[in-house]
Design a protein around this motif. Structure first.
Motif, PDB file in Angstrom:
ATOM      1  N   ALA A 112     -58.514  41.116 -24.755  1.00 33.78           N
ATOM      2  CA  ALA A 112     -57.510  40.163 -25.228  1.00 33.78           C
ATOM      3  C   ALA A 112     -58.093  38.755 -25.301  1.00 33.78           C
ATOM      4  CB  ALA A 112     -56.296  40.183 -24.305  1.00 33.78           C
ATOM      5  N   ALA A 113     -58.912  38.382 -24.323  1.00 30.32           N
ATOM      6  CA  ALA A 113     -59.515  37.040 -24.328  1.00 30.32           C
ATOM      7  C   ALA A 113     -60.346  36.824 -25.584  1.00 30.32           C
ATOM      8  CB  ALA A 113     -60.370  36.862 -23.068  1.00 30.32           C
ATOM      9  N   ARG A 114     -61.073  37.861 -26.021  1.00 31.51           N
ATOM     10  CA  ARG A 114     -61.876  37.716 -27.245  1.00 31.51           C
ATOM     11  C   ARG A 114     -60.982  37.469 -28.454  1.00 31.51           C
ATOM     12  NH1 ARG A 114     -64.658  42.104 -24.709  1.00 31.51           N
ATOM     13  NH2 ARG A 114     -63.536  43.625 -25.995  1.00 31.51           N
ATOM     14  N   ALA A 115     -59.905  38.236 -28.569  1.00 28.23           N
ATOM     15  CA  ALA A 115     -59.007  38.077 -29.717  1.00 28.23           C
ATOM     16  C   ALA A 115     -58.299  36.729 -29.677  1.00 28.23           C
ATOM     17  CB  ALA A 115     -58.000  39.219 -29.737  1.00 28.23           C
ATOM     18  N   LEU A 116     -57.821  36.329 -28.506  1.00 29.45           N
ATOM     19  CA  LEU A 116     -57.126  35.056 -28.390  1.00 29.45           C
ATOM     20  C   LEU A 116     -58.046  33.893 -28.738  1.00 29.45           C
ATOM     21  CD1 LEU A 116     -55.203  35.807 -25.077  1.00 29.45           C
ATOM     22  CD2 LEU A 116     -54.167  35.522 -27.339  1.00 29.45           C
ATOM     23  N   ALA A 117     -59.311  33.972 -28.312  1.00 30.91           N
ATOM     24  CA  ALA A 117     -60.267  32.898 -28.616  1.00 30.91           C
ATOM     25  C   ALA A 117     -60.471  32.758 -30.116  1.00 30.91           C
ATOM     26  CB  ALA A 117     -61.587  33.176 -27.910  1.00 30.91           C
ATOM     27  N   ARG A 118     -60.525  33.870 -30.824  1.00 29.85           N
ATOM     28  CA  ARG A 118     -60.703  33.803 -32.282  1.00 29.85           C
ATOM     29  C   ARG A 118     -59.525  33.118 -32.962  1.00 29.85           C
ATOM     30  NH1 ARG A 118     -62.912  39.056 -31.647  1.00 29.85           N
ATOM     31  NH2 ARG A 118     -60.949  40.054 -32.262  1.00 29.85           N
ATOM     32  N   HIS A 119     -58.348  33.206 -32.354  1.00 30.55           N
ATOM     33  CA  HIS A 119     -57.155  32.586 -32.930  1.00 30.55           C
ATOM     34  C   HIS A 119     -56.851  31.217 -32.316  1.00 30.55           C
ATOM     35  CE1 HIS A 119     -55.505  36.001 -35.332  1.00 30.55           C
ATOM     36  NE2 HIS A 119     -56.303  36.691 -34.521  1.00 30.55           N
ATOM     37  N   GLY A 120     -57.762  30.726 -31.465  1.00 30.05           N
ATOM     38  CA  GLY A 120     -57.560  29.418 -30.850  1.00 30.05           C
ATOM     39  C   GLY A 120     -56.393  29.370 -29.887  1.00 30.05           C
ATOM     40  N   MET A 121     -56.075  30.519 -29.252  1.00 32.63           N
ATOM     41  CA  MET A 121     -54.957  30.579 -28.320  1.00 32.63           C
ATOM     42  C   MET A 121     -55.474  30.648 -26.891  1.00 32.63           C
ATOM     43  SD  MET A 121     -52.378  33.191 -30.310  1.00 32.63           S
ATOM     44  CE  MET A 121     -51.139  33.047 -29.009  1.00 32.63           C
ATOM     45  N   GLU A 122     -54.700  30.084 -25.970  1.00 32.64           N
ATOM     46  CA  GLU A 122     -55.076  30.059 -24.561  1.00 32.64           C
ATOM     47  C   GLU A 122     -54.890  31.436 -23.945  1.00 32.64           C
ATOM     48  OE1 GLU A 122     -53.798  27.756 -20.407  1.00 32.64           O
ATOM     49  OE2 GLU A 122     -52.641  27.494 -22.261  1.00 32.64           O
ATOM     50  N   ALA A 123     -55.884  31.854 -23.156  1.00 31.48           N
ATOM     51  CA  ALA A 123     -55.788  33.121 -22.430  1.00 31.48           C
ATOM     52  C   ALA A 123     -55.194  32.833 -21.063  1.00 31.48           C
ATOM     53  CB  ALA A 123     -57.161  33.771 -22.306  1.00 31.48           C
ATOM     54  N   LYS A 124     -53.876  32.863 -20.961  1.00 31.50           N
ATOM     55  CA  LYS A 124     -53.180  32.486 -19.741  1.00 31.50           C
ATOM     56  C   LYS A 124     -52.657  33.723 -19.025  1.00 31.50           C
ATOM     57  CE  LYS A 124     -49.311  29.674 -18.089  1.00 31.50           C
ATOM     58  NZ  LYS A 124     -48.183  28.797 -18.499  1.00 31.50           N
ATOM     59  N   ALA A 125     -53.041  33.896 -17.775  1.00 26.85           N
ATOM     60  CA  ALA A 125     -52.579  35.040 -16.991  1.00 26.85           C
ATOM     61  C   ALA A 125     -51.183  34.766 -16.439  1.00 26.85           C
ATOM     62  CB  ALA A 125     -53.553  35.321 -15.853  1.00 26.85           C
ATOM     63  N   VAL A 174     -55.574  41.966 -30.826  1.00 29.83           N
ATOM     64  CA  VAL A 174     -55.740  42.381 -29.424  1.00 29.83           C
ATOM     65  C   VAL A 174     -55.753  43.902 -29.328  1.00 29.83           C
ATOM     66  CG1 VAL A 174     -54.692  42.361 -27.122  1.00 29.83           C
ATOM     67  CG2 VAL A 174     -54.693  40.273 -28.514  1.00 29.83           C
ATOM     68  N   LEU A 175     -54.843  44.552 -30.061  1.00 28.15           N
ATOM     69  CA  LEU A 175     -54.799  46.017 -30.045  1.00 28.15           C
ATOM     70  C   LEU A 175     -56.103  46.605 -30.570  1.00 28.15           C
ATOM     71  CD1 LEU A 175     -53.255  48.653 -29.604  1.00 28.15           C
ATOM     72  CD2 LEU A 175     -52.300  48.370 -31.909  1.00 28.15           C
ATOM     73  N   VAL A 232     -45.862  49.260 -29.489  1.00 25.53           N
ATOM     74  CA  VAL A 232     -46.914  48.912 -28.533  1.00 25.53           C
ATOM     75  C   VAL A 232     -46.377  47.809 -27.634  1.00 25.53           C
ATOM     76  CG1 VAL A 232     -49.262  48.031 -28.242  1.00 25.53           C
ATOM     77  CG2 VAL A 232     -48.719  49.547 -30.171  1.00 25.53           C
ATOM     78  N   LEU A 233     -46.519  47.982 -26.331  1.00 24.75           N
ATOM     79  CA  LEU A 233     -46.105  46.966 -25.370  1.00 24.75           C
ATOM     80  C   LEU A 233     -47.327  46.314 -24.751  1.00 24.75           C
ATOM     81  CD1 LEU A 233     -43.193  48.719 -23.407  1.00 24.75           C
ATOM     82  CD2 LEU A 233     -43.062  47.336 -25.494  1.00 24.75           C
ATOM     83  N   PHE A 234     -47.286  44.991 -24.655  1.00 33.50           N
ATOM     84  CA  PHE A 234     -48.284  44.204 -23.936  1.00 33.50           C
ATOM     85  C   PHE A 234     -47.563  43.528 -22.776  1.00 33.50           C
ATOM     86  CE2 PHE A 234     -49.270  44.246 -28.428  1.00 33.50           C
ATOM     87  CZ  PHE A 234     -50.638  44.427 -28.515  1.00 33.50           C
ATOM     88  N   ASP A 235     -48.202  43.444 -21.607  1.00 33.54           N
ATOM     89  CA  ASP A 235     -47.601  42.601 -20.575  1.00 33.54           C
ATOM     90  C   ASP A 235     -47.833  41.147 -20.964  1.00 33.54           C
ATOM     91  OD1 ASP A 235     -50.184  41.846 -19.774  1.00 33.54           O
ATOM     92  OD2 ASP A 235     -50.234  43.225 -18.079  1.00 33.54           O
ATOM     93  N   LEU A 236     -47.340  40.216 -20.156  1.00 35.83           N
ATOM     94  CA  LEU A 236     -47.426  38.803 -20.545  1.00 35.83           C
ATOM     95  C   LEU A 236     -48.828  38.238 -20.399  1.00 35.83           C
ATOM     96  CD1 LEU A 236     -44.011  37.497 -19.203  1.00 35.83           C
ATOM     97  CD2 LEU A 236     -44.611  38.347 -21.485  1.00 35.83           C
ATOM     98  N   SER A 237     -49.756  39.024 -19.851  1.00 30.52           N
ATOM     99  CA  SER A 237     -51.168  38.632 -19.810  1.00 30.52           C
ATOM    100  C   SER A 237     -51.966  39.311 -20.917  1.00 30.52           C
ATOM    101  CB  SER A 237     -51.774  38.971 -18.445  1.00 30.52           C
ATOM    102  OG  SER A 237     -51.108  38.271 -17.410  1.00 30.52           O
ATOM    103  N   TRP A 238     -51.269  39.982 -21.843  1.00 31.87           N
ATOM    104  CA  TRP A 238     -51.862  40.636 -23.009  1.00 31.87           C
ATOM    105  C   TRP A 238     -52.591  41.935 -22.686  1.00 31.87           C
ATOM    106  CZ3 TRP A 238     -50.643  39.809 -27.906  1.00 31.87           C
ATOM    107  CH2 TRP A 238     -50.118  38.560 -28.291  1.00 31.87           C
ATOM    108  N   ASN A 239     -52.306  42.562 -21.541  1.00 31.05           N
ATOM    109  CA  ASN A 239     -52.791  43.918 -21.310  1.00 31.05           C
ATOM    110  C   ASN A 239     -51.937  44.889 -22.122  1.00 31.05           C
ATOM    111  OD1 ASN A 239     -54.791  43.795 -18.825  1.00 31.05           O
ATOM    112  ND2 ASN A 239     -53.080  42.410 -18.351  1.00 31.05           N
TER     113      ASN A 239
END
Length: 269
Positions: A112-125, A174-175, A232-239
């Motif tokens: 998820a961190a890789r995908a979020l970085a490509r979109h300029g989004m913060e990887a927040k747990a 992310v998926l 598809v369900l992701f938790d709020l940390s993008w798992n």
């Protein structure tokens, strides 16, 4: 001069159908015997030529029947993954993974961190939260639906929180990263994953207190899959914590999607 009228020959099948029609009429009158009235009228050679055994289907090795056990290579890959995450659960369909579930986590996964970085989004747990067990007979407090204009705004009003509905544009990315890490289990294939999952059309997206829910319509090639809605369900940390049904490919279908038969054969079947 005497004119002789010759009746054109009757096709044996027509003759038989006429006999059956007559038999039905006689049956309604109560004076009917199949052996006397119908069987002599039916052409046995014609019946034999029309008779056929029930159609049989040869299923290639890669298109296993629905009740078949998990493919050994897929099961082995899943057991390796489970050694690191024992909470993973799956169901099976035609030898492949069907539905999938896992527990939420308080950390952002690398995929998820890789995908979020490509979109300029913060990887927040975000630490997962679970509903407390409610006392028997106690009704939960009713919460009014927020106005549509507030659905995209983070606000607090007493005990009610509206959750920002962002992230739809990154969900499929992310998926794809998740499936790339575990393609030995889900068997979607590098071609679809590297192309950004063109087989999945995002149709719904929503964020709530416990998870992010994304719905897709599956396609195989250019053809929508019948009953192909997949959640598809992701938790709020993008798992990725749930996939509702099998991610279809040509190899997983019980028959090739471009299979075709002649009109005549279709009528016979």
């Amino acid at each position: 001069m005497t004119h002789r009228h010759t009746r054109p020959p009757t096709h044996p099948l027509t003759h038989g159908l006429l006999a059956l029609t007559a038999a039905g009429a006689l049956s309604a009158c109560g004076d009917y015997n199949f052996e006397t009235w119908v069987r002599p009228k039916l052409n046995p050679d014609l019946i034999a030529s029309r008779a056929k055994a029930p159609p049989t289907v040869t299923v290639p090795a890669e298109r296993a029947p629905a009740e078949s056990p998990p493919l050994p290579s897929v099961k082995a890959a899943l057991e390796t993954w489970r050694a690191a995450d024992p909470d993973i659960r799956v169901t099976w369909l035609r030898g492949h993974v069907d539905a999938f579930t896992a527990r939420p986590r308080a950390t952002v996964p690398d995929y998820a961190a890789r995908a979020l970085a490509r979109h300029g989004m913060e990887a927040k747990a975000v630490a997962p939260s679970f509903e407390p067990v409610k006392e028997p007979g106690v009704e939960p407090k009713a919460v009014a639906e927020p106005p549509h204009a507030l659905r995209d705004i983070m606000e607090e009003d007493g005990e009610t929180t509206w959750y920002r509905q962002d992230g739809a544009e990154v969900a499929k990315d992310v998926l794809a990263e998740f499936l790339a890490e575990h393609d030995d289990v889900f068997r979607v294939g590098a071609e679809l994953i590297e192309a950004g999952l063109p087989n999945l059309e995002l149709t719904e997206h929503g964020v709530g207190r416990h998870f992010r829910r994304v719905a897709f319509q599956q396609r195989v090639g250019d053809v929508p899959l019948v009953e192909g809605k997949t959640v598809v369900l992701f938790d709020l940390s993008w798992n990725v914590i749930a996939i509702s049904r099998q991610l279809a490919t040509r190899e997983k279908l019980p028959a090739a999607p471009d299979s075709a038969v002649s009109e005549g054969l279709a009528e016979e079947l």
